[in-house]
Design a protein around this motif. Structure first.
Motif, PDB file in Angstrom:
ATOM      1  N   PRO A  70      68.419 -13.829 -20.459  1.00 22.88           N
ATOM      2  CA  PRO A  70      69.047 -15.273 -19.909  1.00 22.88           C
ATOM      3  C   PRO A  70      69.216 -15.066 -18.669  1.00 22.88           C
ATOM      4  N   LEU A  71      68.301 -15.158 -17.647  1.00 23.35           N
ATOM      5  CA  LEU A  71      68.459 -15.133 -16.276  1.00 23.35           C
ATOM      6  C   LEU A  71      69.061 -16.525 -15.741  1.00 23.35           C
ATOM      7  N   GLN A  72      69.826 -16.292 -14.738  1.00 20.11           N
ATOM      8  CA  GLN A  72      70.318 -17.674 -13.857  1.00 20.11           C
ATOM      9  C   GLN A  72      70.162 -17.534 -12.363  1.00 20.11           C
ATOM     10  N   SER A  73      69.964 -18.528 -11.691  1.00 19.94           N
ATOM     11  CA  SER A  73      69.607 -18.498 -10.618  1.00 19.94           C
ATOM     12  C   SER A  73      71.066 -18.572  -9.455  1.00 19.94           C
ATOM     13  N   PHE A  74      71.149 -17.967  -8.487  1.00 24.59           N
ATOM     14  CA  PHE A  74      72.097 -18.327  -7.191  1.00 24.59           C
ATOM     15  C   PHE A  74      71.366 -18.291  -5.905  1.00 24.59           C
ATOM     16  N   GLU A  75      72.173 -19.052  -5.270  1.00 18.15           N
ATOM     17  CA  GLU A  75      71.629 -18.915  -3.583  1.00 18.15           C
ATOM     18  C   GLU A  75      72.427 -18.275  -2.807  1.00 18.15           C
ATOM     19  N   TYR A  76      71.921 -17.756  -1.692  1.00 18.91           N
ATOM     20  CA  TYR A  76      72.520 -16.846  -0.777  1.00 18.91           C
ATOM     21  C   TYR A  76      71.935 -17.054   0.646  1.00 18.91           C
ATOM     22  N   ASP A  77      72.535 -16.664   1.519  1.00 11.39           N
ATOM     23  CA  ASP A  77      72.249 -16.772   3.094  1.00 11.39           C
ATOM     24  C   ASP A  77      71.687 -15.272   3.620  1.00 11.39           C
ATOM     25  N   VAL A  78      70.749 -15.209   4.123  1.00 11.81           N
ATOM     26  CA  VAL A  78      70.290 -14.144   4.901  1.00 11.81           C
ATOM     27  C   VAL A  78      70.231 -14.271   6.346  1.00 11.81           C
ATOM     28  N   VAL A  79      71.043 -13.710   7.047  1.00 10.73           N
ATOM     29  CA  VAL A  79      71.167 -13.955   8.581  1.00 10.73           C
ATOM     30  C   VAL A  79      70.645 -12.589   9.275  1.00 10.73           C
ATOM     31  N   SER A  80      70.188 -13.061  10.414  1.00  9.83           N
ATOM     32  CA  SER A  80      69.761 -12.088  11.502  1.00  9.83           C
ATOM     33  C   SER A  80      70.719 -12.152  12.844  1.00  9.83           C
ATOM     34  N   LEU A  81      71.195 -10.953  13.159  1.00 10.17           N
ATOM     35  CA  LEU A  81      72.536 -11.010  14.206  1.00 10.17           C
ATOM     36  C   LEU A  81      71.593 -10.325  15.551  1.00 10.17           C
ATOM     37  N   SER A  82      72.183 -10.797  16.595  1.00 16.09           N
ATOM     38  CA  SER A  82      71.850 -10.307  17.882  1.00 16.09           C
ATOM     39  C   SER A  82      72.855  -9.051  17.867  1.00 16.09           C
ATOM     40  N   ILE A  83      72.381  -7.985  19.151  1.00 17.25           N
ATOM     41  CA  ILE A  83      73.210  -7.109  19.300  1.00 17.25           C
ATOM     42  C   ILE A  83      74.669  -7.296  19.348  1.00 17.25           C
ATOM     43  N   THR A  84      74.945  -8.488  19.957  1.00 18.70           N
ATOM     44  CA  THR A  84      76.396  -8.833  20.122  1.00 18.70           C
ATOM     45  C   THR A  84      77.148  -9.225  19.023  1.00 18.70           C
ATOM     46  N   GLY A  85      76.316  -9.467  18.019  1.00 18.68           N
ATOM     47  CA  GLY A  85      76.763  -9.973  16.691  1.00 18.68           C
ATOM     48  C   GLY A  85      76.555 -11.311  16.719  1.00 18.68           C
ATOM     49  N   ARG A  86      76.049 -12.107  17.383  1.00 13.83           N
ATOM     50  CA  ARG A  86      75.800 -13.598  17.399  1.00 13.83           C
ATOM     51  C   ARG A  86      74.728 -13.890  16.406  1.00 13.83           C
ATOM     52  N   ILE A  87      74.809 -14.866  15.459  1.00 11.29           N
ATOM     53  CA  ILE A  87      73.763 -15.128  14.510  1.00 11.29           C
ATOM     54  C   ILE A  87      72.652 -15.954  15.281  1.00 11.29           C
ATOM     55  N   ILE A  88      71.600 -15.423  15.114  1.00  8.90           N
ATOM     56  CA  ILE A  88      70.432 -15.987  15.854  1.00  8.90           C
ATOM     57  C   ILE A  88      69.371 -16.582  14.777  1.00  8.90           C
ATOM     58  N   ASP A  89      69.451 -16.414  13.568  1.00  8.48           N
ATOM     59  CA  ASP A  89      68.729 -16.840  12.419  1.00  8.48           C
ATOM     60  C   ASP A  89      69.629 -16.892  10.936  1.00  8.48           C
ATOM     61  N   GLN A  90      69.393 -18.213  10.254  1.00  7.99           N
ATOM     62  CA  GLN A  90      69.899 -18.039   9.206  1.00  7.99           C
ATOM     63  C   GLN A  90      69.171 -18.867   8.280  1.00  7.99           C
ATOM     64  N   LYS A  91      68.825 -18.108   6.979  1.00 11.14           N
ATOM     65  CA  LYS A  91      67.778 -18.841   5.934  1.00 11.14           C
ATOM     66  C   LYS A  91      68.561 -18.969   4.457  1.00 11.14           C
ATOM     67  N   ARG A  92      68.004 -19.811   3.748  1.00 13.30           N
ATOM     68  CA  ARG A  92      68.768 -19.969   2.503  1.00 13.30           C
ATOM     69  C   ARG A  92      67.667 -19.648   1.611  1.00 13.30           C
ATOM     70  N   HIS A  93      68.173 -18.669   0.336  1.00 20.80           N
ATOM     71  CA  HIS A  93      67.081 -18.175  -0.640  1.00 20.80           C
ATOM     72  C   HIS A  93      67.842 -18.332  -1.956  1.00 20.80           C
ATOM     73  N   LYS A  94      66.972 -17.925  -2.964  1.00 11.40           N
ATOM     74  CA  LYS A  94      67.320 -17.996  -4.422  1.00 11.40           C
ATOM     75  C   LYS A  94      66.960 -16.589  -4.770  1.00 11.40           C
ATOM     76  N   ALA A  95      67.964 -16.282  -5.847  1.00 10.17           N
ATOM     77  CA  ALA A  95      67.583 -15.173  -6.587  1.00 10.17           C
ATOM     78  C   ALA A  95      68.159 -15.504  -8.054  1.00 10.17           C
ATOM     79  N   GLU A  96      67.744 -14.404  -8.943  1.00 10.15           N
ATOM     80  CA  GLU A  96      67.951 -14.490 -10.341  1.00 10.15           C
ATOM     81  C   GLU A  96      68.992 -13.336 -10.843  1.00 10.15           C
ATOM     82  N   PHE A  97      69.974 -13.604 -11.817  1.00  8.60           N
ATOM     83  CA  PHE A  97      70.828 -12.421 -12.103  1.00  8.60           C
ATOM     84  C   PHE A  97      71.192 -12.866 -13.481  1.00  8.60           C
ATOM     85  N   PHE A  98      71.498 -11.741 -14.057  1.00 12.32           N
ATOM     86  CA  PHE A  98      71.876 -11.646 -15.713  1.00 12.32           C
ATOM     87  C   PHE A  98      73.359 -10.961 -15.740  1.00 12.32           C
TER      88      PHE A  98
END
Length: 406
Positions: free
Chosen positions: A304-332
């Motif tokens: 009985p899998l369920q879905s959840f959403e999460y953010d994947v972020v890419s950081l610069s060397i200084t720790g600044r967020i340079i890219d952020q995308k929303r994804h979905k995955a399934e869990f049990f």
């Protein structure tokens, strides 16, 4: 929407927030707090409504069970009234168990009896098997491992449910199996067990001794076994018994749906017609089930899998967020009991960038060279990635970056 509870109301549907029915003038709130929203079940002795508790800030859903027999004054109606009253007592005694609905209130209003109980969100197993035609081995193991401890609990409290069937087993979004409808339940005291009572239960799943008014704890185990063979085959238990040979033939009806022999033996012992050859307690069945040691090849559809959403972020060397995308995955989520829930994420195939780039400050030699790793979809025991050790779904995905793919 606000639904009128008066049985003979001609236009029971009213706008939300209405205090009195626009058609018959009846009060729409029970005890000035419980508002019916819609009918979710009905029979000759009343109706069941999805409702909301307006007395609580969160306005949680609940269930209203209304007792109002269509045939007044008959012996059957009198017996039904007794059972309705007994259901309140059973739920009050047993409803603190996490897999049994909690009784919230029991009262009489406008000469009609009402039960208010916890709403269990999910699908019953009859609805699930109707959609997917039959359960597989993994789902039956999940059912037995979830429900046998519940039966052990109610039997330890001297209660026989007497109506175990797929319709009364609800699977929540977390995968937990909840046992509902204690309207047919009875106390199993020594005196009560010695008496022949009323034959109560659903004919497709009822044990032979229960059909003769002599229900015992093992009768619930029989009904659970009959439910299992129905779910495995998608066929009525009536069609799975050969009257001429006086034996079950459910294995012959498994179509491209093999099960482990050890699990088959557990089911066979659950549905023994002779009480002395059947499991005498849920504990006995649990012990055999734990010794089957199945090796199951899980697929996502088996869980009985369920879905959840999460953010994947890419950081610069200084720790600044340079890219952020929303994804979905399934869990049990597997309920291990005692308030412990194990959450696991399904890992599909994909490509993982492993290692550190040469210009990254502070990297070690063993982190180079940076390279792609191709990973096939996990199967069998590798299919599920545990979220234990303090990781939650979001932090796990963030750490693995492109380990998950849509």
């Amino acid at each position: 929407m606000s639904y009128c509870l008066k049985p003979d109301c001609q236009k029971p549907q009213n706008p939300s927030g209405t205090s009195f029915c626009l058609d018959c003038g009846s009060k729409l709130l029970l005890r000035s707090r419980y508002r019916a929203l819609k009918v979710i079940g009905q029979g000759g002795f009343g109706k069941t409504f999805l409702a909301v508790d307006e007395d609580k800030p969160s306005k949680p859903h609940c269930v209203i069970k209304q007792f109002y027999p269509q045939a007044q004054g008959t012996n059957t109606a009198q017996k039904a009234a007794e059972l309705f009253e007994q259901e309140a007592i059973r739920l009050d005694d047993l409803g603190k168990h996490p897999q049994i609905p909690e009784l919230l209130a029991h009262f009489t209003q406008d000469n009609r009896q009402y039960l208010i109980q916890e709403y269990i969100e999910g699908q019953n197993l009859a609805q699930i098997v109707e959609k997917q035609l039959h359960f597989n081995e993994a789902q039956i193991y999940h059912l037995l491992n979830n429900l046998l401890p519940v039966l052990d609990f109610i039997h330890a409290n001297n209660v026989i449910h007497r109506d175990i069937k797929p319709e009364n087993l609800i699977q929540t979004k977390e995968g937990k199996i909840v046992l509902v409808d204690f309207g047919a339940a009875k106390y199993a005291t020594g005196t009560a067990l010695a008496k022949t009572g009323t034959a109560i239960g659903t004919i497709l799943y009822i044990a032979p001794e229960q059909a003769r008014g002599k229900a015992i704890f093992a009768s619930d185990l029989y009904s659970l076994g009959a439910s299992c063979i129905h779910l495995l085959t998608g066929i009525s238990p009536f069609e799975l018994f050969d009257i001429g040979e006086n034996t079950w033939v459910w294995r012959h009806r498994l179509i491209n749906n093999p099960i482990d022999d050890a699990l088959g033996r557990v089911i066979d012992k659950l549905i023994e017609n002779a009480v002395n050859y059947r499991y005498q307690s849920a504990k006995d069945a649990i012990a055999d089930l734990n010794h089957t040691d199945p090796t199951i090849s899980f697929t996502p559809s088996a869980l009985p899998l369920q879905s959840f959403e999460y953010d994947v972020v890419s950081l610069s060397i200084t720790g600044r967020i340079i890219d952020q995308k929303r994804h979905k995955a399934e869990f049990f989520a597997e309920d291990l009991g005692s308030g412990i829930v194990l959450e696991m994420v399904f890992v599909p195939g994909g490509t993982l960038m492993m290692g550190s780039p040469e210009r990254e400050e502070g990297h070690a030699d063993h982190e180079r060279p940076q390279h792609n790793v191709n990973i096939a979809q996990y199967s069998s025991d590798k299919l599920l990635l545990s979220l234990d050790d303090g990781l939650n779904a979001t932090s796990l995905v963030s750490q693995t970056n492109n380990f998950f793919f849509n």
